[in-house]
Scaffold this motif. Structure first.
Motif, PDB file in Angstrom:
ATOM      1  N   UNK A  63     -62.274  -9.081  72.777  1.00 44.30           N
ATOM      2  CA  UNK A  63     -61.899  -7.778  73.330  1.00 44.30           C
ATOM      3  C   UNK A  63     -60.880  -7.041  72.472  1.00 44.30           C
ATOM      4  N   UNK A  64     -59.962  -7.777  71.878  1.00 40.86           N
ATOM      5  CA  UNK A  64     -58.845  -7.148  71.181  1.00 40.86           C
ATOM      6  C   UNK A  64     -58.198  -8.138  70.223  1.00 40.86           C
ATOM      7  N   UNK A  65     -57.581  -7.613  69.181  1.00 44.12           N
ATOM      8  CA  UNK A  65     -56.824  -8.455  68.260  1.00 44.12           C
ATOM      9  C   UNK A  65     -55.363  -8.412  68.694  1.00 44.12           C
ATOM     10  N   UNK A  66     -54.795  -9.571  68.966  1.00 44.36           N
ATOM     11  CA  UNK A  66     -53.389  -9.658  69.365  1.00 44.36           C
ATOM     12  C   UNK A  66     -52.527  -9.380  68.143  1.00 44.36           C
ATOM     13  N   UNK A  67     -51.504  -8.565  68.321  1.00 40.40           N
ATOM     14  CA  UNK A  67     -50.631  -8.161  67.215  1.00 40.40           C
ATOM     15  C   UNK A  67     -49.914  -9.364  66.608  1.00 40.40           C
ATOM     16  N   UNK A  68     -49.919  -9.436  65.285  1.00 40.31           N
ATOM     17  CA  UNK A  68     -49.215 -10.450  64.505  1.00 40.31           C
ATOM     18  C   UNK A  68     -47.916  -9.816  64.018  1.00 40.31           C
ATOM     19  N   UNK A  69     -46.787 -10.237  64.592  1.00 41.05           N
ATOM     20  CA  UNK A  69     -45.490  -9.642  64.258  1.00 41.05           C
ATOM     21  C   UNK A  69     -45.015 -10.004  62.859  1.00 41.05           C
ATOM     22  N   UNK A  70     -45.643 -10.992  62.222  1.00 38.62           N
ATOM     23  CA  UNK A  70     -45.224 -11.366  60.874  1.00 38.62           C
ATOM     24  C   UNK A  70     -45.774 -10.424  59.811  1.00 38.62           C
ATOM     25  N   UNK A  71     -46.702  -9.568  60.176  1.00 41.61           N
ATOM     26  CA  UNK A  71     -47.312  -8.613  59.228  1.00 41.61           C
ATOM     27  C   UNK A  71     -46.361  -7.434  59.019  1.00 41.61           C
ATOM     28  N   UNK A  72     -45.470  -7.603  58.057  1.00 38.54           N
ATOM     29  CA  UNK A  72     -44.448  -6.605  57.790  1.00 38.54           C
ATOM     30  C   UNK A  72     -44.994  -5.236  57.418  1.00 38.54           C
TER      31      UNK A  72
END
Length: 131
Positions: A63-72
């Protein structure tokens, strides 16, 4: 029930179930400890290290891609106000993922700030506020 409502309910239930599987952890390369509220409310989807590598995220990927907070490259382009709004009001409030629920009623301003500081601490390259 409408289909989006069912998705939100199922996603929230899955997040609550999986939340117990995560413990407070230090982010790789970060000296900032994940706040308790991050561990309780956020880590089931975003992971204890903020990388979005979780069973819940895997289950939601259709349904959706969960945000990856490490992607600066993505996270560092967001202002504190934008991220705070998403935390407090949910993803739909900013035209983002509607499955990201609002946590404003569950968090004090200090807890939101602590989560924001943690999220900022895991980005690679590191976040450098504009002066």
């Amino acid at each position: 029930m409408r289909r989006p409502t069912v998705r939100i309910i199922l996603s929230a239930a899955l997040a609550v179930i999986c939340a117990g599987a995560w413990t407070t952890a230090f982010a790789a390369g970060s000296a900032v400890k994940a706040p308790e509220k991050y561990t309780t409310l956020c880590a089931s989807c975003h992971g204890p290290k903020g990388d979005g590598n979780t069973p819940t995220a895997e289950g939601l990927k259709a349904m959706v891609k969960v945000r990856d907070f490490t992607k600066g490259d993505y996270m560092n382009a967001r202002t504190d106000a934008q991220l705070t709004k998403v935390i407090k009001e949910g993803g739909a409030s900013s035209g983002m993922n509607a499955l990201m629920i609002a946590f404003g009623s569950q968090l004090s301003d200090k807890e939101v700030k602590d989560i924001l500081v943690f999220i900022r601490s895991v980005a690679k390259p590191p976040y450098k506020p504009k002066k």
